[in-house]
Scaffold this motif. Structure first.
Motif, mmCIF file in Angstrom:
data_model
loop_
_atom_site.group_PDB
_atom_site.id
_atom_site.type_symbol
_atom_site.label_atom_id
_atom_site.label_comp_id
_atom_site.label_asym_id
_atom_site.label_seq_id
_atom_site.Cartn_x
_atom_site.Cartn_y
_atom_site.Cartn_z
ATOM 1 N N GLN A 47 -0.995 10.460 -1.973
ATOM 2 C CA GLN A 47 -0.643 9.279 -2.750
ATOM 3 C C GLN A 47 -1.884 8.608 -3.329
ATOM 4 O O GLN A 47 -1.874 8.153 -4.477
ATOM 5 N N VAL A 48 -2.951 8.542 -2.552
ATOM 6 C CA VAL A 48 -4.202 7.980 -3.076
ATOM 7 C C VAL A 48 -4.723 8.853 -4.217
ATOM 8 O O VAL A 48 -5.100 8.352 -5.286
ATOM 9 N N GLY A 75 6.391 1.873 -4.885
ATOM 10 C CA GLY A 75 6.564 3.043 -4.027
ATOM 11 C C GLY A 75 7.479 4.091 -4.611
ATOM 12 O O GLY A 75 7.262 5.308 -4.422
ATOM 13 N N GLU A 133 7.544 4.552 -0.094
ATOM 14 C CA GLU A 133 8.398 5.141 -1.113
ATOM 15 C C GLU A 133 9.883 5.158 -0.752
ATOM 16 O O GLU A 133 10.733 5.323 -1.619
ATOM 17 N N SER A 147 -4.274 -2.375 1.218
ATOM 18 C CA SER A 147 -4.566 -0.950 1.188
ATOM 19 C C SER A 147 -4.699 -0.460 -0.256
ATOM 20 O O SER A 147 -5.429 -1.061 -1.053
ATOM 21 N N LEU A 148 -4.001 0.625 -0.631
ATOM 22 C CA LEU A 148 -4.064 1.086 -2.015
ATOM 23 C C LEU A 148 -3.574 0.012 -2.975
ATOM 24 O O LEU A 148 -4.012 -0.052 -4.132
ATOM 25 N N TYR A 178 -2.625 8.447 -7.450
ATOM 26 C CA TYR A 178 -2.866 7.203 -8.174
ATOM 27 C C TYR A 178 -4.168 7.279 -8.971
ATOM 28 O O TYR A 178 -4.232 6.833 -10.127
ATOM 29 N N ALA A 202 -0.450 10.382 2.804
ATOM 30 C CA ALA A 202 -1.357 9.298 2.429
ATOM 31 C C ALA A 202 -2.474 9.811 1.523
ATOM 32 O O ALA A 202 -2.806 9.182 0.508
ATOM 33 N N GLY A 219 0.809 -1.211 0.000
ATOM 34 C CA GLY A 219 0.000 0.000 0.000
ATOM 35 C C GLY A 219 0.842 1.260 0.000
ATOM 36 O O GLY A 219 2.001 1.259 -0.443
ATOM 37 N N ILE A 220 0.275 2.340 0.535
ATOM 38 C CA ILE A 220 0.931 3.636 0.503
ATOM 39 C C ILE A 220 2.063 3.708 1.527
ATOM 40 O O ILE A 220 2.214 2.851 2.383
ATOM 41 N N GLY A 221 2.862 4.771 1.406
ATOM 42 C CA GLY A 221 3.877 5.074 2.405
ATOM 43 C C GLY A 221 5.110 4.201 2.354
ATOM 44 O O GLY A 221 5.844 4.117 3.340
ATOM 45 N N TYR A 237 6.499 7.423 -6.747
ATOM 46 C CA TYR A 237 6.074 8.697 -6.185
ATOM 47 C C TYR A 237 7.229 9.702 -6.093
ATOM 48 O O TYR A 237 7.014 10.854 -5.733
#
Length: 292
Positions: free
Chosen positions: A147-148, A51, A13, A180-181, A151, A144, A9-11, A54
């Motif tokens: 990033q959502v 990741g 990177e 998550s994402l 995308y 967060a 998921g996110i975070g 981003y």
């Protein structure tokens, strides 16, 4: 190629594909073992890592920008923040939710920039006092949100993330796990490849069913309020912690069809943690079914 592909998921990177795999593979192997299924070798697990997309190409930032309430954009970012706030208030008695008349909450944005910033600040303060976000800084929450939003609104980034998943799926791949994402990235990629040999899809802490913010922006678009079935998948297991504010809603059968097996787990104080989701016996059982 690996029989199981995990999509994060996110975070993430500041990590890389081997670091992600190094954390995900042991947790998933534990989940399978705790489910009472035959153990799986480490090489059966791969991680589709996106990741780094981003960052600007060739760079790797050493720190996050000093984001605060003034950096949350109106539209998708504020809508997602509002959804988190409402979910946190429902799950945590210590959190006061937004007022429906808009006097304190994120309802009624648009009157002025100052009011927008004031209400975002109220949301961030409320979430900072929740069990879910209590140790998360403003900058990480804003990260967060961004990033959502990126995308879902930047076609090049969306296509590149899906390409990372496609690069890990091969003729031996039977199970795709999305967190998550990453569950959104995995879902859209599966929809685009009905020819793949993947039989099982496992989603963890997934926001796929969140109306307005995520669900209505999926590719392919939902039809008559129902999301498309993900390509070649025969079985879809959705696993969610009841206190996971990101898993909105925590049951997906109502959005994508009754064929989905919705499962609930308890991840303790780390409701959205990838490793805890992967190590859960219900996750392990779902993965084992795909391998058998």
């Amino acid at each position: 190629m690996a029989r199981i592909v995990v999509v994060h998921g996110i975070g993430q990177e500041f990590l890389g594909p081997e670091q992600m795999r190094g954390a995900a593979a042991p947790a998933l192997r534990d989940g399978v073992r705790l489910a009472g299924a035959p153990p799986i070798p480490d090489e059966d697990v791969a991680c589709a890592f996106y990741g780094d997309l981003y960052h600007e190409p060739g760079t790797r930032s050493g720190d996050l920008p000093p984001w605060d309430e003034g950096d949350v954009e109106e539209g998708l970012e504020e809508e997602l923040l509002a959804a988190w706030w409402r979910a946190a208030a429902e799950a945590d008695p210590a959190v006061d939710g937004p007022d429906e008349d808009g006097t304190r909450g994120l309802v009624g944005f648009g009157a002025s920039r100052a009011l927008h910033v004031q209400r975002v600040r109220a949301a961030l303060d409320a979430l900072a006092g929740s069990r879910f976000f209590g140790k998360v800084s403003d900058r990480l929450m804003v990260l967060a949100l961004k990033q959502v939003r990126r995308y879902l609104t930047e076609p090049a980034l969306r296509a590149a993330a899906r390409d990372r998943v496609a690069a890990e799926v091969g003729p031996d791949t039977r199970v795709v796990v999305g967190h998550s994402l990453g569950s959104v990235v995995a879902y859209e990629t599966l929809c685009a490849h009905p020819e793949w040999p993947v039989t099982d899809f496992v989603t963890l802490g997934s926001p796929l069913g969140l109306r307005g913010v995520v669900f209505d922006r999926l590719a392919p678009s939902p039809a008559d309020g129902r999301g498309a079935w993900p390509g070649p998948v025969a079985r879809w297991t959705n696993v969610a912690d009841r206190g996971d504010v990101v898993a909105l809603p925590d049951r997906l059968a109502g959005r994508f069809g009754e064929r989905i097996a919705d499962q609930r787990v308890d991840n303790g104080t780390r409701m959205h943690d990838l490793a805890r989701y992967l190590a859960a016996p219900k996750t392990g059982a779902a993965v084992a079914r795909g391998l058998s």
